[in-house]
Design an enzyme around this catalytic site. Structure first.
Site, short mmCIF file in Angstrom:
data_model
loop_
_atom_site.label_atom_id
_atom_site.label_comp_id
_atom_site.label_asym_id
_atom_site.label_seq_id
_atom_site.Cartn_x
_atom_site.Cartn_y
_atom_site.Cartn_z
N GLY A 72 -9.17 5.68 1.60
CA GLY A 72 -9.62 6.67 2.67
C GLY A 72 -11.07 6.41 2.79
O GLY A 72 -11.97 7.05 3.02
N ALA A 73 -11.69 4.88 2.75
CA ALA A 73 -13.03 4.66 2.63
C ALA A 73 -13.76 4.25 4.07
O ALA A 73 -14.68 3.57 3.86
CB ALA A 73 -13.04 3.58 1.59
N GLU A 111 -1.70 6.26 -8.36
CA GLU A 111 -2.50 7.31 -7.68
C GLU A 111 -2.44 8.49 -8.74
O GLU A 111 -1.24 8.84 -8.76
CB GLU A 111 -2.59 7.37 -6.50
CG GLU A 111 -3.41 8.42 -5.61
CD GLU A 111 -3.20 8.65 -4.30
OE1 GLU A 111 -2.87 7.75 -3.54
OE2 GLU A 111 -3.29 9.76 -3.77
N THR A 160 -8.67 2.10 9.00
CA THR A 160 -9.06 3.02 10.14
C THR A 160 -10.00 2.31 10.95
O THR A 160 -9.72 2.04 12.28
CB THR A 160 -9.59 4.48 9.71
OG1 THR A 160 -8.29 5.13 9.18
CG2 THR A 160 -10.00 5.20 11.19
N THR A 220 -9.59 -0.35 3.54
CA THR A 220 -9.85 -0.03 4.93
C THR A 220 -8.62 -0.37 5.95
O THR A 220 -8.16 -1.49 5.70
CB THR A 220 -11.10 -0.99 5.26
OG1 THR A 220 -12.13 -0.67 4.47
CG2 THR A 220 -11.35 -0.92 6.52
N ASP A 271 0.94 -0.97 0.00
CA ASP A 271 -0.09 0.08 -0.06
C ASP A 271 0.72 1.24 0.06
O ASP A 271 1.92 1.41 0.67
CB ASP A 271 -0.96 0.08 1.11
CG ASP A 271 -2.05 0.99 1.51
OD1 ASP A 271 -2.39 1.38 0.41
OD2 ASP A 271 -2.60 1.23 2.50
P1 13P Z 1 -8.83 4.80 5.89
O1 13P Z 1 -7.96 5.45 6.85
O2 13P Z 1 -10.12 5.17 5.41
O3 13P Z 1 -9.17 3.34 6.41
O4 13P Z 1 -8.16 4.29 4.42
C1 13P Z 1 -7.23 3.45 4.47
C2 13P Z 1 -6.58 3.26 3.06
O5 13P Z 1 -6.68 4.31 2.11
C3 13P Z 1 -5.15 2.73 2.88
O6 13P Z 1 -4.55 2.77 1.74
O1 G3H Z 2 -3.38 4.74 3.63
C1 G3H Z 2 -2.63 4.55 4.70
C2 G3H Z 2 -2.78 3.36 5.51
O2 G3H Z 2 -4.09 3.72 6.43
C3 G3H Z 2 -1.52 3.20 6.27
O3 G3H Z 2 -1.11 4.13 7.36
O4 G3H Z 2 1.35 4.55 6.92
O5 G3H Z 2 0.08 4.94 9.17
O6 G3H Z 2 0.52 2.59 8.10
P1 G3H Z 2 0.28 4.11 7.87
ZN ZN Z 3 -4.70 4.76 1.12
#
Ligand code: 13P
Ligand code: G3H
Ligand code: ZN
Length: 304
Positions: free
Chosen positions: A208-209, A133, A253, A251, A81
């Site tokens: 960010g979903a 992205e 958060t 997801t 990610d």
């Molecule tokens: P959230 O912070 O909404 O869970 O998004 C996570 C995310 O986009 C990880 O790439």
């Molecule tokens: O999109 C971001 C993820 O929530 C990862 O966050 O860099 O704090 O692990 P992090």
């Molecule tokens: Zn993200």
């Protein structure tokens, strides 16, 4: 064996549903997610941020995911990610991730194209697919940050996809990372999404979903958390996004909040408890409950 992200998302694209991308940091989170997905017979993408890799180590996270996929019947892919560090991206490719994200969205258009193209070449040589992205998703995480949303321009998105050869595209349509997504009413730019979907013709990704579920927030706050002002993406907007072209939904958060709420509850209610297994088993259960709701919302039940 790990599953192939491209195949999983090709099916989602064809049948208009979304596959859950869930961020992992440790074993209990992996087990909670996999328990829910197995129950629902749903394909999933487990994802490690660069921050997660720094915290747990890439081999630990890779092997946890590999074990999960060997022990369950559902397709489980492993995804990097928000890859920003070329060395970490190369490491993920070499160790055998199913897919990687190159996030050069903070760079200007031409530079984003060049960096993305380079990763696409490296990854495709090994049969690994690439998410890129364009535009800027808001919010602040550990190593992922951008305060201001810059919406994805559909025409630019088409040029970007054509020139980079990326397999999936993360779009900025109004979401933000973290628990504080909207100051006023939640509103996604579905008009932009429709147009991007119409002209790019590849699976689109919503970052960010998280929904930031109220019941879990209430539990965390009941046992001492201060989470005032948090706001997630309402389920109705997620459904609209899926109906208009989103095939992968990230997801993190919601899992963090579930973790927090479960730990707080058990240590508050059982002050004499100090066995990590008794503290972390409720975490696994609550993560699983939260993920189950997400998978149902995404429409990927029985798509394994
Ligand atoms: P959230 O912070 O909404 O869970 O998004 C996570 C995310 O986009 C990880 O790439
Ligand atoms: O999109 C971001 C993820 O929530 C990862 O966050 O860099 O704090 O692990 P992090
Ligand atoms: Zn993200």
């Amino acid at each position: 064996m790990l599953a192939n992200t491209k195949k999983i998302l090709a099916n989602a694209y064809k049948h208009n549903y979304a596959v859950g991308h869930f961020n992992i940091n440790n074993m209990e989170i992996v087990q909670g997610i996999v328990q829910a997905a197995s129950k629902l017979n749903a394909p999933i993408i487990l994802a490690t941020s660069e921050g997660a890799i720094k915290y747990a180590g890439i081999k630990y996270l890779y092997n946890l995911t590999l074990t999960a996929s060997e022990e369950s019947k559902i397709p489980i892919a492993l995804h990097l990610d928000h890859g920003k560090d070329i060395n970490i991206i190369k490491e993920a490719i070499n160790i055998g991730y199913s897919s990687v994200m190159i996030d050069a969205s903070h760079e200007e258009f031409e530079k984003n194209i060049q960096l993305t193209k380079k990763i696409v070449q490296l990854a495709h040589k090994k049969g690994i697919s690439v998410e890129a992205e364009l535009g800027t998703i808001g919010g602040v995480e550990d190593l992922v940050s951008a305060r201001k949303i810059i919406y994805t321009d559909p025409e630019k998105a088409k040029e970007f996809v054509d020139r980079t050869g990326c397999d999936f595209l993360a779009v900025a349509i109004g979401t933000s990372h973290g628990a504080y997504k909207f100051e006023g009413k939640a509103k996604l730019r579905i008009d932009l999404l429709k147009e991007i979907k119409r002209i790019t013709k590849i699976p689109l990704v919503l970052h960010g979903a998280s929904g930031v579920p109220k019941d879990i927030i209430r539990t965390a706050e009941k046992y001492g958390a201060n989470l005032s002002g948090v706001k997630g993406v309402p389920d109705s907007q997620i459904k609209m996004a899926i109906n208009n072209g989103i095939n992968k939904i990230n997801t993190d958060t919601d899992i963090r909040i579930a973790f927090d709420a479960a730990v707080r509850k058990v240590i508050f209610k059982k002050p004499k408890e100090f066995d990590p297994r008794h503290i972390l088993n409720p975490v696994r259960e609550l993560v699983s409950k939260v993920v189950e709701k997400r998978i149902r919302l995404f429409g990927s039940v029985n798509k394994a």
